[in-house]
Design a protein around this motif. Structure first.
Motif, PDB file in Angstrom:
ATOM      1  N   ALA A 197       1.962  12.581   1.140  1.00  0.00           N
ATOM      2  CA  ALA A 197       1.403  11.275   1.495  1.00  0.00           C
ATOM      3  C   ALA A 197       1.831  10.854   2.891  1.00  0.00           C
ATOM      4  O   ALA A 197       3.017  10.852   3.211  1.00  0.00           O
ATOM      5  N   LEU A 198       0.849  10.485   3.703  1.00  0.00           N
ATOM      6  CA  LEU A 198       1.099   9.854   4.997  1.00  0.00           C
ATOM      7  C   LEU A 198       0.511   8.451   4.938  1.00  0.00           C
ATOM      8  O   LEU A 198      -0.692   8.278   4.697  1.00  0.00           O
ATOM      9  N   HIS A 231      -3.054   4.837   2.988  1.00  0.00           N
ATOM     10  CA  HIS A 231      -2.856   6.262   2.718  1.00  0.00           C
ATOM     11  C   HIS A 231      -3.888   7.045   3.520  1.00  0.00           C
ATOM     12  O   HIS A 231      -5.093   6.923   3.290  1.00  0.00           O
ATOM     13  N   VAL A 232      -3.436   7.864   4.493  1.00  0.00           N
ATOM     14  CA  VAL A 232      -4.358   8.528   5.424  1.00  0.00           C
ATOM     15  C   VAL A 232      -4.237  10.043   5.389  1.00  0.00           C
ATOM     16  O   VAL A 232      -4.626  10.718   6.350  1.00  0.00           O
ATOM     17  N   GLY A 256       0.758  -1.242   0.000  1.00  0.00           N
ATOM     18  CA  GLY A 256       0.000   0.000   0.000  1.00  0.00           C
ATOM     19  C   GLY A 256       0.784   1.283   0.000  1.00  0.00           C
ATOM     20  O   GLY A 256       0.221   2.351   0.282  1.00  0.00           O
ATOM     21  N   VAL A 257       2.097   1.245  -0.329  1.00  0.00           N
ATOM     22  CA  VAL A 257       2.912   2.462  -0.281  1.00  0.00           C
ATOM     23  C   VAL A 257       3.517   2.815  -1.634  1.00  0.00           C
ATOM     24  O   VAL A 257       4.430   3.630  -1.713  1.00  0.00           O
ATOM     25  N   ALA A 258       2.997   2.238  -2.714  1.00  0.00           N
ATOM     26  CA  ALA A 258       3.554   2.499  -4.037  1.00  0.00           C
ATOM     27  C   ALA A 258       2.951   3.729  -4.685  1.00  0.00           C
ATOM     28  O   ALA A 258       3.617   4.425  -5.460  1.00  0.00           O
ATOM     29  N   MET A 259       1.668   4.017  -4.377  1.00  0.00           N
ATOM     30  CA  MET A 259       0.940   5.093  -5.044  1.00  0.00           C
ATOM     31  C   MET A 259       0.088   5.842  -4.028  1.00  0.00           C
ATOM     32  O   MET A 259       0.087   5.506  -2.837  1.00  0.00           O
ATOM     33  N   ASP A 260      -0.658   6.841  -4.503  1.00  0.00           N
ATOM     34  CA  ASP A 260      -1.519   7.595  -3.600  1.00  0.00           C
ATOM     35  C   ASP A 260      -2.869   6.901  -3.445  1.00  0.00           C
ATOM     36  O   ASP A 260      -3.086   5.788  -3.938  1.00  0.00           O
TER      37      ASP A 260
END
Length: 355
Positions: A131-132, A143-144, A92-96
């Motif tokens: 992005a957080l 993504h939060v 879950g950290v590759a894109m927005d």
């Protein structure tokens, strides 16, 4: 140079360049290195601008996160033997949050919600939100930025260097970002931009508006790193901008608390023990901070661990988790304003430290 919007020619965009494969060099322990890119399993297709090394899953080895410019970001999971598996999309950290690769530059690791798990912060290009990514465990991230107030910044900035630290000693980590455009004649926004300071208020971020010479003015921001430059226990900043003098930003925040700082020296682990973490047990909660490598943008912050401690909170103990698997416990009377901890040579040597 490439055709520009407001000018005949301007800086070329990243899509005009082919990607280059990242490279990793493995120490031979004699002052020489071997190219381990293929051996470790690095993948092709990235346009890397930032790299961050941290133990994201708390399993005593170091993962690698790479910020790529307009291509998907990489998360290399370490199997503990130095074999790296790229799994950014899976985790879950590759894109927005819209499934779009961003123009990513600056990186930071933090535990913004005090759940004991490292989260990832990424600065991005204009018309994109910073992005957080919140970790819920097992390297699973969400993504939060919308849920935590980050998108209230809108998307006007081109973010580069960034630092996560408890600037106001209230027990949670805040965020600072150096901003500045990359083209000479931006179509919509200014080339020089104000830095951003985001205050963490219990897991929600709100933009603060200092009026000092740094945060109150615009810059062609690039590098940003943090550290206690004047020894007062507060995290200061050092900023670098394009064709501008280096700026030292001394933290003079009025605080309602104090700080404790730890320097970790590895013996069984690396001397600078990237991946080590300290859990500080307070009266009503635990705070977790870790030693990381890289981050920000072309910058390296100090590798001390600094805790802000709110007024009224008392330290119960501090536990150091070393990459070697050794754990060391420090009782309150062993913790000073600045404490140097040398890694034990034996697993049962629980409390070796130098005040």
């Amino acid at each position: 140079m490439c055709p520009g919007g407001k000018a005949a020619q301007d800086v070329c965009p990243p899509r005009a360049f082919d990607p280059l494969t990242d490279t990793i060099y493995l120490s031979n322990e004699d002052g020489t290195f071997t190219d381990g890119t293929e051996q470790c399993g690095l993948v092709e297709g990235g346009k890397g601008l930032g790299v961050l090394l941290a133990d994201f899953d708390n399993d005593q080895d170091v993962e690698i996160y790479v910020a790529n410019d307009t291509t998907v970001n990489f998360l290399y999971q370490n199997d503990g033997r130095g074999n790296l598996t790229e799994s950014g999309l899976i985790h879950g950290v590759a894109m927005d949050d819209l499934g779009t690769p961003n123009g990513s530059m600056g990186l930071a690791v933090l535990d913004y919600d005090d759940n004991g798990l490292p989260d990832i912060w990424v600065t991005n290009f204009e018309e994109e939100n910073f992005a957080l990514y919140r970790q819920s465990g097992n390297l699973d991230f969400v993504h939060v930025s919308r849920d935590t107030g980050v998108t209230q910044l809108e998307n006007l900035f081109v973010g580069f260097g960034t630092v996560a630290a408890d600037f106001d000693c209230d027990g949670d980590e805040d965020l600072a970002v150096a901003n500045g455009h990359v083209v000479y004649f931006p179509a919509q926004h200014n080339e020089a931009q104000k830095p951003v300071l985001l205050e963490n208020r219990g897991g929600q971020f709100r933009q603060a508006h200092p009026t000092d010479e740094y945060f109150g003015k615009t810059h062609h921001g690039r590098g940003l790193c943090g550290g206690d430059v004047n020894g007062d226990g507060l995290i200061d900043l050092v900023a670098v901008a394009t064709n501008q003098p280096v700026q030292v930003i001394v933290n003079e925040t009025a605080i309602n608390g104090t700080s404790r700082r730890f320097r970790l020296i590895g013996t069984q682990s690396s001397r600078v023990p990237v991946g080590a973490r300290v859990v500080l047990q307070l009266s009503d909660r635990d705070l977790v901070r870790s030693v990381f490598g890289g981050g920000s943008y072309l910058s390296q912050s100090e590798q001390w661990i600094t805790f802000g401690i709110p007024s009224g909170q008392h330290i119960q103990k501090a536990t150091v988790y070393w990459p070697s698997g050794i754990q060391q416990v420090l009782e309150p009377n062993m913790i000073s304003r600045e404490t140097t901890i040398v890694e034990s040579s034996k697993r049962n040597d629980a409390n070796r430290f130098n005040p």
